[in-house]
Every structure is written in structure tokens, then in C-alpha cells.
Design a protein around this motif. Structure first.
Motif: not given
Length: 509
Positions: A336-338, A358, A370
Motif C-alpha cells: 500500500r502506498d503511504y 510502499r 514510489t
């Protein structure tokens, strides 16, 4: 004499706070240390650090009381006071150094506070990185004891009223420990040179006198430097002059677009070690050849929080909402991208640095970068990240056997719909139409949202092939030549207009 004995005893490893088993405990220990140090500052008093320190749930209490910040908010409320010479604002004492950071899109420089505590933490992290090089079997120990070429900003810093400002690399070099000086190239005299072209000329002149074991810097500028040395001395490869060159510490941008062209300059393979050193601190590094990503530094000088990078927490322009969903390191998920919030030993508190990451190995705290919160394309819901763009360029380059060291993308109107205009640097022979089709195909394959929108509102993908010198010349025109500067992967607004005007003038360097 070696730079550092990488077979250090356990007692030394313990003193350096080398990673233990629980990232959560390590991070809470770091937060507690930061809060204790800053509790008597203006910020610490405003947000009741003493109360937070007494809480049984330190992290949650911290998140409950202290708001999140971006640069403009924390500068306008606090950091501007430090530039005026005031002490004890967000960190104890007076701020004497600032890293000038404009990212890759904004025109105005940001003044990021740099403190001795932050530099000490960065140095400790660098030592840990050096120790981790023992995990790379292909890196000979003798290479680590050789000189390293650090290609960064000038150490001739801007003088303000009671402070100095410049690239973090220039500040770091200026305040370098005395014991590291013999290993540091290009040396203090050349490092002080402000003119990037003159600095390169002086490095090329001195290159035969150095025994370089490793390189550190942004890939584009390191590659340019090596090319000039090879050209000057009529070499086949850089190993003809630096036979002990064994590894490259790189960061700032993905190395993949540069790799093909870079390896043409080498006489034998070298190791590539990715680092994540931002103006706000040393965040992560690759600690072994088999690592999926870079390992976060969880036990030194930075407390990290993670905001899911989605439509709930960010608007269409990449701006974070006022009260986002925020997670600590034990709460994140892989894949998941943060966006990252940092609290540091320089007085950044819950500070959004603008990068998105990620987790690829949560157990080992390994991440990949990312993109940027504001460097993505989603004109019609295609949600195209810098990671997607880089992958497309990499695959296209490999399939067509061409080298594409730089690229940028702009989203533009196309009739009543929209289009993506790609600008790629390629000195090889390349057909723009074929390249566009390759890039488009890869993106459809790896991004479902993109594939869907290509059937509807995203009507066209174009590619303009330019010489690499065009990108370099534009950076020079913008005053962002050399050092830590890198070309933006997405162009919007004012920067896009300047780029279009630049190309319209026919300037290609």
C-alpha cells in the motif's frame, strides 16, 4: 588504512544502536528522546510535550495533541522565527544551518533546519550503512578503505544573518569529521567551487591522482562526470583509471533508467546501493544485495508516521487534508502506498516531506519510493505514479535496446478529452511512435485504472525524443545544475509552461 573496520565487536554495534527486533519499540524510544530534548522549546510548550511524555500511550497521545504540518504551515508558524535568529523554537538552541530544498517543482527555495543532532544522526546512519556493506560479498573490503568521490553541492554556503544555507551535501561536507577528510574526494578546495562546470573540470583534472573505491551522488551528474573523465583521458572505461571502483551509493531518483548507459562506462560490474537521504534526514538504505527495498532507520534520530496515499487523505492536487488517517510503523500494510510524516532532531514535527513509499517487507521495514504526493498524473482517474512511469521507461528501453536516462510527463487537454505528453532523453536512434506504443502498453499492463481510462477520457499518448543535453540545459537555466538536483518526472503549471517555452526556443544545449 580502512575507512572503518566492518567486523566491529558487539559492544560497538550496541553503542551505535544497530537494529533490534521491534521497530515499534525502537520508534517509541526515538519519539521519547525527541520529546524530552524539545520539551522546553516554544513548540514543545505549545503542544504539551511534558503531558505527552507522561502518557502510557506515547505515540497515540502525540498524534492526538500535535497537528500535522507541511512546509508552508510549519514555516509560517515557527521556522521563520529561527531565520530571524530566535532560539529554542522547534529545537533547543539557535539554528545555524539550513538546507535549501526546492524539491523538483516549486520555484522558491525551502529553508529546512539542520542541527548538530541531525548531522550526528545522519553520520551514525552512514556508519551503519558502511557496516552493512559486509553483506555484499562482491564488494572487497579494500574498496571501502579507498577514497570516495562525493559529488554534491558547494561548501561555499550562502551567508544569512546569523546562519548559512546551501545543499545538504554541501553542509555535510563542510562539517565533515576530521577523520574522514583523507578519504573525501574531490577535497575541500574543489568542493567549495560554486560553478558546476568549473567543479567538473577540476575533478577531471585531478582524477588520475585519486584511487576511488566508490561513488556517491545523483546518477545523472555522476554519469556526466565519468563520461568527461573517459573522454579527457581517452579511456575505454572508468576502471582504466580507477581500478578499485567497486560500488555506487545512489539516491534521489530511481537508478533503473540510468543503469544501461552507466554500465557502458564500466570495465566490470559494480554494486549499487540505494540510499534515502533527504534534506530532513537519513531515512533508509539498502542493507544487502538481496533486499527488496531500503531498510528504514528506526532507531536513530527520526520518528516516522505513515498516511495512506489515497483519495480519502489527499485531494486531486496531492494536498493532504487537515486531519488525515495516520499510522505508526507497526500498523502499516505491505503493498500500500503511504506518504511519510517525519519528526526529527532538527525540529520538524509530524512534517510531510512529500515522498510516497510502499512497504515491500514489513518484517524488515523495507520500503521502496514510489513517487511524490504532487508528482503523479490523475487527470481522469488514471492514478499514474512515478513508479509506473519509471517501469514503463525501463521496459521500453530494454525492449528497444536504447538508453533513456531522463524523462518527464505532462497531462494536457486533447479536444474535449485529455492526453499524456512524454518527453524522453535518448541519444540513441529512437522512433517516437514506437516508443509511445511501448510505454502505453506497459502502463496498461501494470495499471488497471490507466488501462480503463485509455478506453475513455485519456485519448492520446505522445512521445517527443530529445537529446539528454536538453534536460541538462533546462536544469542549468533554472539554476539547478549539479549537486542534489534532479529533473521532475511530472510537469505541471508554471514549470510546464517554462519547459514548453524552453523547447520552443530550440535550445537543446
Amino acid at each position: 588504512m580502512a575507512l572503518i573496520d566492518i567486523s566491529l565487536p558487539k559492544s560497538v554495534s550496541k553503542a551505535l544502536n544497530l537494529p533490534r527486533k521491534s521497530p515499534r519499540r525502537e520508534q517509541l524510544r526515538v519519539l521519547k528522546k525527541l520529546l524530552k530534548k524539545a520539551r522546553f522549546t516554544e513548540f514543545g510548550q505549545q503542544y504539551r510535550f511534558d503531558e505527552i511524555l507522561l502518557s502510557r500511550h506515547l505515540g497515540k497521545k502525540f498524534q492526538e495533541i500535535v497537528p500535522t504540518y507541511n512546509y508552508n504551515k510549519i514555516y509560517n508558524e515557527y521556522w521563520h522565527k529561527t531565520l530571524e535568529g530566535k532560539s529554542d523554537i522547534c529545537w533547543p538552541g539557535k539554528i545555524k544551518y539550513y538546507a535549501l530544498s526546492s524539491g523538483t517543482s516549486e520555484a522558491a527555495s525551502k529553508y529546512i533546519p539542520i542541527t548538530p543532532d541531525l548531522l550526528r544522526g545522519n553520520l551514525n546512519t552512514m556508519i551503519k550503512l558502511v557496516i552493512s556493506l559486509r553483506n555484499y560479498e562482491e564488494i572487497p573490503v579494500k574498496a571501502i578503505g579507498k577514497a570516495g568521490l562525493l559529488l554534491g553541492g558547494t561548501t561555499d554556503l550562502q551567508k544569512g544573518t546569523g546562519y548559512f544555507a546551501g545543499d545538504l551535501s554541501g553542509i555535510t561536507a563542510k562539517r565533515m569529521p576530521f577523520w574522514f577528510t583523507p578519504f573525501y574526494k574531490p577535497g575541500k578546495k574543489i568542493a567549495k567551487q560554486k560553478d558546476w562546470n568549473k567543479k567538473l573540470e577540476e575533478i577531471v583534472e585531478q582524477a588520475p591522482n585519486w584511487d576511488i573505491g566508490y561513488l556517491t551522488g545523483v546518477p545523472a551528474w555522476i554519469q556526466m562526470c565519468i563520461e568527461k573523465i573517459i573522454e579527457r583521458y581517452q579511456l575505454k572505461t572508468i576502471h582504466d583509471i580507477w581500478p578499485n571502483l567497486s560500488f555506487f551509493l545512489h539516491g534521489g531518483v530511481s537508478f533503473e533508467p540510468y543503469k544501461k548507459g552507466f554500465e557502458k562506462l564500466l570495465g566490470r560490474p559494480i554494486s549499487y546501493v540505494e540510499t534515502y537521504l533527504a534534506s530532513e534526514g537519513f531515512i533508509a538504505y539498502q542493507d544487502g544485495p538481496g533486499a527488496k527495498g531500503m531498510k528504514l532507520v528506526t532507531n536513530e534520530h527520526i520518528f516516522m508516521e505513515f498516511v495512506p496515499f489515497d483519495d480519502v487523505n489527499f485531494d486531486g492536487e496531492g494536498n493532504m487534508i487537515e486531519k488525515p488517517e495516520v499510522m505508526m510503523i507497526h500498523e502499516v500494510e505491505e503493498g500500500r502506498d503511504y506518504a511519510i510524516l517525519l519528526s526529527t532532531s532538527a525540529g520538524a514535527w509530524r512534517y510531510l516531506i512529500g515522498d510516497t513509499i510502499r512497504f515491500v517487507n514489513k518484517a524488515n521495514c523495507e520500503i521502496v519510493i514510489t513517487g511524490r504526493t504532487k508528482h503523479f498524473l490523475s487527470l481522469v482517474g488514471e492514478h499514474l505514479s512515478v513508479e509506473n512511469m519509471t517501469k514503463a521507461i525501463q521496459v521500453a528501453g530494454e525492449d528497444l535496446n536504447i538508453c533513456i536516462p531522463e524523462f518527464t510527463v505532462a497531462g494536457v487537454p486533447h479536444g474535449n478529452m485529455f492526453a499524456h505528453n512524454w518527453y524522453v532523453a535518448c541519444n540513441d536512434k529512437a522512433d517516437p511512435q514506437v516508443l509511445a506504443e511501448k510505454i502505453d502498453a506497459v502502463l496498461k499492463d501494470i495499471n488497471d485504472d490507466y488501462a480503463t481510462e485509455r478506453l475513455s477520457a485519456l485519448k492520446e499518448v505522445t512521445v517527443k525524443v530529445l537529446p539528454e543535453s536538453a534536460f541538462m540545459s533546462f536544469m542549468k537555466m533554472k539554476g539547478k545544475e549539479g549537486g542534489q538536483h534532479k529533473f521532475p518526472r511530472v510537469l505541471k503549471g508554471k514549470m510546464l509552461k517554462e519547459w514548453e517555452d524552453f523547447l520552443a526556443q530550440g535550445t537543446d544545449g
